[in-house]
Design a protein around this motif. Structure first.
Motif, PDB file in Angstrom:
ATOM      1  N   ALA A 154     147.958  50.429  45.913  1.00 49.62           N
ATOM      2  CA  ALA A 154     148.891  51.341  46.577  1.00 49.62           C
ATOM      3  C   ALA A 154     150.199  51.475  45.805  1.00 49.62           C
ATOM      4  O   ALA A 154     150.852  52.523  45.856  1.00 49.62           O
ATOM      5  N   THR A 155     150.590  50.435  45.084  1.00 50.14           N
ATOM      6  CA  THR A 155     151.866  50.443  44.369  1.00 50.14           C
ATOM      7  C   THR A 155     151.826  51.248  43.076  1.00 50.14           C
ATOM      8  O   THR A 155     152.868  51.488  42.472  1.00 50.14           O
ATOM      9  N   ARG A 156     150.645  51.648  42.613  1.00 48.48           N
ATOM     10  CA  ARG A 156     150.536  52.422  41.373  1.00 48.48           C
ATOM     11  C   ARG A 156     149.437  53.476  41.546  1.00 48.48           C
ATOM     12  O   ARG A 156     148.309  53.305  41.099  1.00 48.48           O
ATOM     13  N   PRO A 157     149.759  54.550  42.239  1.00 47.65           N
ATOM     14  CA  PRO A 157     148.731  55.525  42.628  1.00 47.65           C
ATOM     15  C   PRO A 157     148.058  56.240  41.461  1.00 47.65           C
ATOM     16  O   PRO A 157     146.973  56.792  41.640  1.00 47.65           O
ATOM     17  N   ASP A 182     155.947  56.574  49.707  1.00 46.64           N
ATOM     18  CA  ASP A 182     157.269  56.023  49.431  1.00 46.64           C
ATOM     19  C   ASP A 182     157.378  54.591  49.936  1.00 46.64           C
ATOM     20  O   ASP A 182     158.006  53.735  49.290  1.00 46.64           O
ATOM     21  N   ALA A 183     156.765  54.323  51.079  1.00 46.60           N
ATOM     22  CA  ALA A 183     156.798  52.963  51.621  1.00 46.60           C
ATOM     23  C   ALA A 183     155.930  52.012  50.804  1.00 46.60           C
ATOM     24  O   ALA A 183     156.229  50.810  50.710  1.00 46.60           O
ATOM     25  N   TRP A 184     154.860  52.526  50.192  1.00 48.18           N
ATOM     26  CA  TRP A 184     153.965  51.667  49.420  1.00 48.18           C
ATOM     27  C   TRP A 184     154.650  51.074  48.197  1.00 48.18           C
ATOM     28  O   TRP A 184     154.296  49.982  47.752  1.00 48.18           O
ATOM     29  N   THR A 185     155.619  51.792  47.641  1.00 45.58           N
ATOM     30  CA  THR A 185     156.272  51.293  46.431  1.00 45.58           C
ATOM     31  C   THR A 185     157.033  49.995  46.682  1.00 45.58           C
ATOM     32  O   THR A 185     157.311  49.249  45.743  1.00 45.58           O
ATOM     33  N   ALA A 186     157.358  49.716  47.931  1.00 43.45           N
ATOM     34  CA  ALA A 186     158.096  48.489  48.255  1.00 43.45           C
ATOM     35  C   ALA A 186     157.171  47.311  48.527  1.00 43.45           C
ATOM     36  O   ALA A 186     157.653  46.187  48.750  1.00 43.45           O
TER      37      ALA A 186
END
Length: 414
Positions: A286-289, A376-380
């Motif tokens: 999820a952090t690197r789509p 946007d939330a996944w990047t955290a």
């Protein structure tokens, strides 16, 4: 054109018996071998033999490494032999996996001399395929353990942290023909056979002392890869292996169309090690789509690394470079939100429950609430993988390493 066969294996006696049988079947065959036991000192021992010569040469390399050995001596020696003999057997050092060597044979340009233009080795010789020698009484134990090559005396290079399992599985999996050092004994015979049926289903199995001309990769079917490395986006199952359980050996096929939570996947990833001979496939965090990550385990060792990007969101040039097969498969499975992004893993289990592995991996996927929170939330989210990752886990290395085993889609490797 001169035919080339690549021969590999860690069982030295079995390999020598196989070479002796090859020389019986074809007295004119030339055997080329580079012994790498002194590689740490920048020395390589080359041996070239046929029916009337046995030449031994010590080579000094400016940079003692496998790639230098291949580029500076293996390729030029093959160029000298090309067209002068009918068949060459390239006998690999026991510590080498055949896939990266075959990649070099087909992809590394060099100047063969005599005014000829730069070319690859396969422009000069006909690569017929790969033959792997294994001891059926010990291979499965090797393929499922966690001993490193230095611990087994197979490597003296301090940076070589590969496991014996990674070597044993890599040699057998890439083989077009398997040569067994002895008839399969009663202890564990059915389980070893069942694993090989799933790991290398298209490779015929011959006995070292009684091998026929298939030991030169003659008479193989169209499904034989003949030393051609695969791509990250190739089908994960080759040669239609059996999927039903046999002697306790079962195959897991895991697919999902939502991203992994990196931290939960990190916790679940050990399920692909214990009791699993081989796991391999593509994952999406999820952090690197945009990133395709390649996972590959054997026994107690695992590699995870960056393997390119998904086509979803890519520009026209990326689609053009992807190749017909990948574009067709992406289009057929296209998801309205995720595009071609997907989780696809295959695991051969000999002492693990595939259902438990499936459950652990599915628990690592994003929940409906997490998906609803948006990218946007996944990047955290915490991401312990970096861009390259090893198991057993140490600190993730924030680098992207390219594995030369894949031609079109370089696979990141630890």
């Amino acid at each position: 054109m001169t035919e080339l066969v690549v021969l590999c294996g860690t069982e030295r006696d079995g390999v020598e018996r196989t070479i002796a049988r090859m020389r019986e079947l074809d007295p004119g065959v030339v055997v080329l071998h580079h012994d790498l036991h002194d590689l740490g000192r920048g020395l390589v021992h080359r041996r070239l033999r046929d029916h009337d010569r046995d030449e031994r040469t010590v080579l000094e390399l400016a940079h003692g490494c496998v790639s230098c050995t291949i580029r500076e001596d293996v390729l030029p020696t093959l160029a000298e032999l090309a067209g002068t003999v009918g068949r060459v057997v390239l006998h690999l050092d026991p510590r080498l996996e055949p896939e990266p060597v075959c990649w070099a044979l087909g992809s590394v340009l060099f100047e063969p001399g005599d005014g000829r233009e730069a070319c690859t080795a396969v422009d000069l010789v006909d690569l017929r395929g790969v033959v792997a020698v294994l001891d059926p009484d010990s291979w499965l134990e090797d393929a499922t353990g966690d001993a490193t090559l230095p611990e087994r005396g197979l490597s003296t290079l301090p940076e070589d942290e590969r496991t014996v399992a990674q070597l044993a599985v890599g040699q057998a999996e890439f083989a077009d023909v398997l040569v067994l050092t002895r008839s399969v004994g009663p202890a564990g015979a059915d389980r070893t056979a069942a694993v090989l049926d799933r790991l290398c289903p298209t490779a015929p199995r011959l006995l070292a002392g009684r091998a026929d001309h298939r030991v030169f990769c003659d008479g193989l079917g169209p499904e034989a890869r003949r030393g051609v490395p695969g791509g990250v986006h190739d089908p994960l199952l080759r040669g239609a292996p059996p999927l039903e359980a046999d002697s306790g050996v079962r195959t897991l096929l895991f697919s999902a169309r939502r991203p992994f939570h990196p931290d939960r996947l990190h916790e679940a990833i050990d399920s692909l090690l214990d009791g699993v001979v081989r796991a391999r496939g593509r994952i999406w965090l999820a952090t690197r789509p945009d990133a395709v990550l390649w996972v590959e385990s054997a026994g107690g060792g695992m590699r995870i690394g960056h393997a390119g990007d998904w086509l979803a969101g890519a520009d026209d040039s990326a689609w053009a470079e992807a190749g017909d097969q990948r574009r067709a498969l992406a289009a057929l499975a296209w998801h309205p939100r995720w595009g071609d992004r997907a989780q696809d893993l295959v695991a051969i289990c000999h002492d693990a429950d595939p259902d438990e592995i499936d459950a652990a991996l599915r628990a690592a996927l994003l929940t409906d609430a997490e998906i609803a929170a948006g990218e946007d939330a996944w990047t955290a989210l915490p991401d312990p993988f970096g861009w390259a990752h090893d198991e057993p886990c140490e600190d993730p290395a924030p680098v992207s390493l390219q594995d030369p085993t894949l031609r079109d889609d370089p696979r990141g490797e630890i």
